[in-house]
Design an enzyme around this catalytic site. Structure first.
Site, mmCIF file in Angstrom:
data_model
loop_
_atom_site.group_PDB
_atom_site.id
_atom_site.type_symbol
_atom_site.label_atom_id
_atom_site.label_comp_id
_atom_site.label_asym_id
_atom_site.label_seq_id
_atom_site.Cartn_x
_atom_site.Cartn_y
_atom_site.Cartn_z
ATOM 1 N N ASP A 512 0.860 -1.179 0.000
ATOM 2 C CA ASP A 512 0.000 0.000 0.000
ATOM 3 C C ASP A 512 0.909 1.246 0.000
ATOM 4 O O ASP A 512 2.128 1.119 0.162
ATOM 5 C CB ASP A 512 -0.852 -0.076 1.280
ATOM 6 C CG ASP A 512 -1.902 1.002 1.373
ATOM 7 O OD1 ASP A 512 -2.252 1.593 0.331
ATOM 8 O OD2 ASP A 512 -2.379 1.250 2.495
ATOM 9 N N GLU A 515 2.843 5.131 -3.820
ATOM 10 C CA GLU A 515 2.865 6.144 -4.905
ATOM 11 C C GLU A 515 4.212 6.840 -4.993
ATOM 12 O O GLU A 515 4.585 7.221 -6.122
ATOM 13 C CB GLU A 515 1.751 7.155 -4.679
ATOM 14 C CG GLU A 515 0.351 6.569 -4.783
ATOM 15 C CD GLU A 515 -0.019 5.641 -3.623
ATOM 16 O OE1 GLU A 515 0.500 5.876 -2.513
ATOM 17 O OE2 GLU A 515 -0.790 4.697 -3.835
ATOM 18 N N ASP A 588 -8.949 4.202 -1.927
ATOM 19 C CA ASP A 588 -9.881 4.584 -0.868
ATOM 20 C C ASP A 588 -11.167 5.183 -1.426
ATOM 21 O O ASP A 588 -11.355 6.402 -1.420
ATOM 22 C CB ASP A 588 -9.196 5.581 0.072
ATOM 23 C CG ASP A 588 -7.994 4.948 0.748
ATOM 24 O OD1 ASP A 588 -7.861 3.712 0.683
ATOM 25 O OD2 ASP A 588 -7.184 5.692 1.329
HETATM 26 C C1 NOJ Z 1 -4.606 3.304 2.712
HETATM 27 C C2 NOJ Z 1 -5.206 2.167 1.934
HETATM 28 O O1 NOJ Z 1 -5.745 2.624 0.723
HETATM 29 C C3 NOJ Z 1 -6.240 1.466 2.781
HETATM 30 O O2 NOJ Z 1 -6.802 0.420 2.065
HETATM 31 C C4 NOJ Z 1 -5.585 0.975 4.059
HETATM 32 O O3 NOJ Z 1 -6.550 0.377 4.884
HETATM 33 C C5 NOJ Z 1 -4.940 2.137 4.811
HETATM 34 N N1 NOJ Z 1 -4.008 2.809 3.939
HETATM 35 C C6 NOJ Z 1 -4.197 1.674 6.058
HETATM 36 O O4 NOJ Z 1 -3.190 0.820 5.717
#
Ligand code: NOJ
Length: 920
Positions: A512, A515, A588
């Site tokens: 995660d 970027e 998200d």
């Molecule tokens: C951002 C991610 O997009 C999300 O899916 C994740 O739960 C959180 N970071 C925490 O790791």
């Protein structure tokens, strides 16, 4: 207090309270085109701006080469650019333009390595002949080279233009610089009074090499729409961003960013970037254009009449869509794909950037995630609740809080004292676990990973050449320079069972924030003047950072099992080629109906551009979905290639059984749909893995001449056989479903035939979303419900034969060990089923060669015939010469009142064998 100290204080406070910032998308946090000087400069240029002409056009070393020189060279600083045009097998032209290294530019511009497959080079055609033509009364000549079957590539000398055309006429396919918008800012030495720094929101980008952007126009001929260039939350057919009747809009931005609470209809760039665009039009033909460049890119889709004032008359009468491409740095390294079918373009793109991964079987099933499953007891309860409620699932995910203070590869030993045992318990039911491993490394001297990375000098450097220090979940963090193969290899070793204490063979990985996300960085990412291997600036490769991280992790998992097993790594950031390393998801999203809807164009776009293994968080990450939305999301998500429920830690718990019996039943039914279709999905993943053709595809990929489908992004095809229509509104009683083609479609739930070529207004209930099997196809299913996909491997299959008007149908089944790379050595079963002249046959698609064979004793337990027009007395199975009965039996084994359909029960044939069933 200095700004820096103030920021530090803010983050210390933030960490003390352990609450991550709750941010909604704040437009102002991010630069728009006007605040991005290279974009603003480029967008202000008028057609015919470029005065380049091509000189010394010749064939050299099998390529066409030329020098591009401004027509009226007054400014001594503009040096000739070097052009090379190479032609590759199967309809691909590659155009490169860069500065001339012999003229000593201040720095070598960055060319993205490791994306183009090494074997692609072997497909290069060694050009021998160049013909010169005077086209359409041009004063100067054009140089023409062979491209493919009936295609040629043309370099027009004055004004400079490159295009692909069909032979014997001037019917164009794709062109570059037809509107004269080409510009290439050459690197130069700074004048004393110049300030190259760029400021945004308190951040200064020192820009030591100054302006170096590139821009040009690209035209797609015979086109009604363009698609691609993920990642944006927007419609599938890309809306124009500039033009007379176009609402003021930003260009489509490609700049990998961590965007909290993104909105559902915007050209704003999200977590990944693939600079690949496809066009499609009424002719049924498709073409594609790919720019291999990892710097920030902005792309305008130009609406009709955008250049009305320019006075440029395009000679072509073809319906054209013009686009305008701008990038902050790098070189021109572009690929033209001639198609002509949609599937051809995808194949051509994949031959350059690589095939999508073949996932392990478990990864194609249902995943249960949440930020966070608190501790081992929570894990155990969630796991056993699935069994109690008779809901299958394959993978349980642990988010950042399972670690010891966000130090990846560690466990919070209070919450997770026995991680191995926890994983083994899941594995005993055929289930897997995924843990998160992010790229930010906590700057803590007692953390082994940080110590080692620091000692080895493995971190990305800031502009002053110190280890770059940014803020992320663990606080002060540094970021590994994954562009360096040595660092990637070192990182890969960290996934060995010895290095990753508490990991077991059933544990896989989630990357995660790659970027990369930097909470206190400009636009929540790494400064553009940070430095990578070979003094490459971050600006030059920003969009590929996540790609390299994904690659390193995926290679690490392969190494962990000594090359035996296929890896599974989910990544948020991606770039062209990421399809070789695993799955992605759309980040998200929010629990609302609009975001449910936009998940479809987002996934379709990812699929078209190679990333077929993708999905959206089922239920929506932010916010609490009401029950109806959650159920609808499961019903749609069951058809996403990657099917995972996930939620933010601030949301209410939402495991499938928490909303009353009726809703549990509805969610269970949705998940069951996925499990019955796993053989079909797995077969499609193999198709994607061998051809690049996506698992989930737009209707026009299957019906290229049907205009009604071109903008449809509410429905999609799963493979060539299944059409799915989402329900995107509350309390829907009806749904409009367009079923393309002349043949019928069969309702997946009832087996009822419905006419094709018409939009149907259908009644819908809460129980399902519309899904139809196309006449002329055969879908393999597995109808018994188990706890997980791995427990289904010995189960028998059902074939659903949906006959077309000629009483014929075709379909495939691909099966292998679901886990290893042995399929690459021929260890698989791949059957083609065809029904015609009243008989169904099973033959091998590819006769398998080599020693390592895969075998299975699985049988086909039911054959369902939809749309059979004759009377049936029985069936004869050959070669066994055994007669069997025809019955009317339920279409589905479980799940309510299923209508009775023509069925052969227990034909007893093996999936591994050749056989024929004659209907009598
Ligand atoms: C951002 C991610 O997009 C999300 O899916 C994740 O739960 C959180 N970071 C925490 O790791």
């Amino acid at each position: 207090m200095s700004t820096l100290n103030f920021i530090s204080l803010f983050f210390i406070l933030f960490l003390t309270f352990q609450t991550p910032p709750v941010l909604s998308w704040k437009k102002d946090e991010f630069r728009n085109c006007n605040q991005t000087p290279f974009c603003k400069r480029a967008r202000s240029r008028q057609p015919a701006f470029s005065s380049l002409t091509a000189h010394q056009v010749t064939i050299s070393d099998g390529d066409l080469t030329a020098r591009l020189i401004p027509k009226n060279q007054t400014d001594g600083q503009i040096k000739p650019l070097i052009l090379s045009l190479s032609i590759y097998q199967d309809g691909i032209a590659r155009l490169k333009i860069d500065e001339d290294p012999t003229l000593n530019p201040p720095k070598k511009r960055f060319e993205v390595p490791d994306v183009v497959l090494p074997e692609f080079e072997s497909k290069k055609l060694y050009l021998q002949r160049l013909s010169k033509e005077s086209i359409d009364g041009d004063v100067g000549p054009s140089s023409v080279v062979y491209l493919f079957d009936s295609y040629e590539a043309v370099v027009r000398h004055d004004p400079f233009e490159v295009y692909v055309r069909r032979k014997g006429g001037n019917s164009r396919v794709l062109s570059l610089n037809s509107h004269g918008l080409f510009d290439f800012e050459q690197l130069r030495v700074k004048d004393e009074d110049e300030d190259w720094g760029e400021r945004f929101k308190g951040h200064t980008d020192t820009r030591p090499y100054g302006p170096q952007s590139i821009s040009f126009d690209v035209s797609f001929y015979d086109s009604d729409f363009v698609y691609g260039i993920p990642e944006h939350a927007t419609s599938f057919a890309l809306k124009p961003t500039r033009g007379p009747n176009v609402e003021e809009s930003e260009p489509y931005r490609l700049f990998n960013l961590d965007v909290f609470e993104y909105i559902h209809d915007s050209p704003f760039g999200l977590y990944g970037s693939i600079p690949f665009m496809l066009s499609h039009g009424k002719s049924g033909q498709t073409s594609g254009f790919f720019w291999l460049n990892a710097a920030e890119m902005q792309i305008d889709v130009l609406g009709e009449g955008w250049n009305a004032e320019s006075g440029i008359l395009l000679r072509s009468k073809q319906k054209t869509i013009d686009t305008f491409w701008m990038s902050e740095a790098g070189i021109v390294d572009t690929f033209f794909f001639v198609g002509p079918s949609p599937k051809d373009v995808v194949r051509q793109y994949i031959s350059v950037t690589g095939k999508p991964v073949m996932p392990q079987l478990f990864a194609t099933a249902y995943h249960q995630c949440r930020w966070n499953y608190r501790d081992e007891e929570d894990v155990e309860q969630v796991d056993s609740n699935f069994d109690e409620h008779d809901i299958p699932y394959d993978v349980l995910w642990l988010d950042i809080d399972h670690t010891d203070g966000k130090r990846y590869f560690t466990w919070d030993r209070v919450l997770f004292p026995n991680p191995e045992e926890m994983q083994r318990k899941l594995a005993a039911k055929g289930r897997h676990m995924v843990t998160i491993v992010d790229p930010h490394i906590k700057r803590d001297d007692s953390y082994w990973l940080h110590k080692e990375a620091t000692q080895k000098g493995y971190y990305v450097k800031d502009a002053t050449e110190k280890d770059y220090d940014g803020w992320c979940w663990p606080g002060s963090s540094s970021y590994l320079d994954m562009v360096n193969p040595e660092i990637r290899s070192w990182w890969g070793d960290k996934f060995s069972y010895e290095n990753y204490a508490g990991s077991t063979p059933s544990l896989y990985i989630w990357n995660d924030m790659n970027e990369p996300s930097v909470f206190n960085g400009p636009e929540v990412t790494m400064p553009r003047d940070a430095l990578h291997l070979g003094s490459v600036e971050h600006r030059e490769l920003h969009n590929a950072y996540g790609y390299y991280f994904h690659m390193a992790t995926s290679d690490g998992l392969v190494k962990r099992e000594h090359g035996k097993d296929r890896p599974f790594v989910l990544s948020r950031a991606f770039f062209a080629g990421s399809q070789r390393y695993g799955a992605v998801w759309t980040g998200d999203n929010t629990a609302d109906w609009d975001q449910l809807r936009v998940s479809v164009p987002m996934i379709l776009t990812l699929g078209l551009t190679g990333m077929t293994f993708s999905g959206a968080d089922v239920g929506g990450f932010f916010g609490n979905p009401d029950t109806e939305l959650l159920v609808r999301w499961y019903q749609l998500g069951a058809y996403y290639p990657f099917f995972r429920a996930h939620a933010h830690h601030d949301t209410k718990r939402r495991e499938p059984w928490l909303f009353g019996e009726r809703n549990t039943e509805l969610i269970r039914a949705a998940i069951h749909v996925r499990y019955t279709l796993l053989p079909y999905f797995y077969t499609l993943f193999r198709e994607a893995n061998s051809t690049g053709i996506p698992v989930v595809r737009p209707l026009w990929m299957e019906f290229p001449s049907d205009e009604t489908t071109f903008k449809n992004d509410e429905a999609f095809m799963v493979g060539n056989a299944l059409l799915v229509q989402g329900i995107y509104t509350e309390r829907a009683k009806h749904a409009s479903v367009y079923l393309p083609g002349k043949e019928s479609w069969y309702d997946m739930r009832t087996g009822t035939a419905v006419k094709g070529g018409v939009t149907h207004k259908l009644e819908v209930s809460e129980e399902y979303i519309p899904a139809f099997q196309r006449a002329g196809t055969i879908i393999p299913r597995r109808d018994r419900f188990r706890r997980s996909s791995t427990q289904m491997v010995n189960d028998p299959f059902t074939l659903v034969v949906a006959l077309n008007s000629s009483q014929a149908a075709e379909g495939e089944l691909y099966v292998d060990d679901g886990k290893s790379f042995e399929f690459l050595n021929g260890a698989f079963i791949h059957r083609r089923f065809s029904f015609s002249n009243g008989q169904l046959t099973s033959v091998n698609v590819v006769p398998t060669a080599g020693k390592s064979q895969f075998s299975s004793d699985c049988i086909i337990e039911r054959i369902i015939l939809l749309g059979y027009s004759g009377g049936l007395k029985g069936a004869m199975i050959q070669p066994a010469n055994q007669k069997t009965e025809i019955e009317r039996a339920p279409l589905r084994l479980q799940g309510g009142h299923s209508p009775a359909v023509v069925t052969i029960r227990k034909p007893g044939v093996r999936i591994a064998d050749d056989w024929t069933i004659k209907f009598l």
